[in-house]
Write an enzyme that holds these catalytic residues in place. Sequence first.
Site, mmCIF file in Angstrom:
data_model
loop_
_atom_site.group_PDB
_atom_site.id
_atom_site.type_symbol
_atom_site.label_atom_id
_atom_site.label_comp_id
_atom_site.label_asym_id
_atom_site.label_seq_id
_atom_site.Cartn_x
_atom_site.Cartn_y
_atom_site.Cartn_z
ATOM 1 C CD GLN A 1 0.467 8.320 6.831
ATOM 2 O OE1 GLN A 1 -0.162 9.254 7.348
ATOM 3 N NE2 GLN A 1 -0.037 7.106 6.719
ATOM 4 C CE LYS B 1 -0.757 3.708 12.563
ATOM 5 N NZ LYS B 1 -0.039 4.041 11.299
ATOM 6 N NE ARG C 1 -5.742 8.104 10.783
ATOM 7 C CZ ARG C 1 -5.200 7.272 9.908
ATOM 8 N NH1 ARG C 1 -5.932 6.790 8.908
ATOM 9 N NH2 ARG C 1 -3.929 6.913 10.020
ATOM 10 N NE ARG D 1 6.120 6.596 0.954
ATOM 11 C CZ ARG D 1 5.152 6.437 1.850
ATOM 12 N NH1 ARG D 1 4.092 5.714 1.533
ATOM 13 N NH2 ARG D 1 5.238 6.992 3.046
ATOM 14 N NE ARG E 1 -2.476 -1.789 8.318
ATOM 15 C CZ ARG E 1 -2.212 -2.109 7.059
ATOM 16 N NH1 ARG E 1 -2.408 -3.337 6.635
ATOM 17 N NH2 ARG E 1 -1.768 -1.200 6.203
ATOM 18 C CE LYS F 1 -2.917 0.906 3.524
ATOM 19 N NZ LYS F 1 -2.993 2.323 3.987
ATOM 20 C CB SER F 2 3.777 2.296 2.060
ATOM 21 O OG SER F 2 3.161 2.174 3.312
ATOM 22 C CG ASP G 1 0.538 0.201 9.506
ATOM 23 O OD1 ASP G 1 -0.087 0.912 10.301
ATOM 24 O OD2 ASP G 1 1.025 0.630 8.443
ATOM 25 N NE ARG H 1 -5.210 0.013 13.063
ATOM 26 C CZ ARG H 1 -4.520 0.162 11.948
ATOM 27 N NH1 ARG H 1 -3.196 0.158 11.985
ATOM 28 N NH2 ARG H 1 -5.138 0.309 10.786
#
Length: 427
Positions: free
Chosen positions: A166, A338, A120, A25, A386, A20-21, A311, A342
């Site tokens: 990030q 998150k 967030r 990018r 997640r 995903k990251s 994560d 979590r």
Amino acid sequence: MKKLNKVPSLNGIISVPGDKSISHRSLILGAMATGITTVSNLLNSADVNTTKQVLVDLGVDIWNEAGVTKINGKGGDNFHDPKNVLDMGNSGTSTRLLTGLISGAGLYARIIGDDSLSKRPMDRVTKPLNSFGAKIESNNGRLPMNIHRSRLNKEIKFELQVGSAQVKSAVMLAGIVNGSKTTIIDNFNTRNHTEVMLKQFGAEIEVAGAEISIPADQHLHSVNVAVPGDISSAAFWIVAGLLVKDSNLTIKNVGLNPTRSGIIKILQEMNAKIDIKRVNDDGEIVADIKPHFSQLTAMNIGGKVIPTCIDEIPILALAATQAEGRTIIKDASELRVKESNRITTVTTELNKLGANIQATEDGFIIYGPTKLHSNDVHVSSNKDHRIAMMLAIAALITEGNVILEDDDSVGISYPTFFSDLERVVAK
């Protein structure tokens, strides 16, 4: 809503979706580069599709052709103001990284998100950017935000105050698009996908210890990007293979960037048996992973390893419920901001199944091993992808039926998770 239950074994080969990251990018740097960038194995998920749509709104041509994604890069000066409000959905990565890009490009944009994303913290990005000359208004450090046209300083110096890749990436992107000389101090050793990929796109970037230096006036050029499998998605299958007896799982082509693969190191220290076969070291390290059923032992987890597995801590907590002794996870207060809190959700939902977990301010105290059990107990992901996948893996070792609510949240990062699960469950 899904009804899940204990299984005798898991068998098969799994290719998890693209990282995903790296997917985020590759789209953003491809848009910043000159020429047509080709991306294979791009993650097709809600979050990544958000980044793609926002870039299209900024004037970038992105299309699919012969099974790959192509981006006709605009270069740093060729973005335009979006004609509509930019809806970031549930994606914190899209929001923070693209706030850096939009600020550096001197554009005007209004950014919104869903209820979860709107809670967030965004001031960790807006404050440094504003200190470099950006003009960003937010709702007390949260969405919605208005980014006004501005020009950033020609020299940017910044020291990370939180362990967030990030934030680091947002500052780098802003500096590059603006043409600024940029220096960043990262004492947290956060994930370095942006630095690795910038080199692929031809940027001059020097990393010396904690200091990252990028000269002024960088010009990126188009490349071909092969996105490896996401270690965060692979982690669920790795732990499943460790906890479900008689399993024979292989997870193919997983990215093992050292700043992301802390969960492998931790599990091995917990006595996990994991075979790793490298298949590629070009840019990102890629390997095939084969976990074996293991009797895990408890340990203390904290400090510098936390940013390398932040994560994966929900699935790591599940593993700790089956480890002999007391596991302490600390220095992980980032979990509270998150997609859900979590720390709270992991504790609440696993304890419903008979786990013995105590929440702390920055992590957990977990006692094991505990036999998980359920009499049609309802557990909830709290709309957190997640958490949903962690609870699905927990159900595989739980006596009785587990009823998982908000299971569709897996679409954020792993839309095919449940079809993959059905495929590897022994018939």
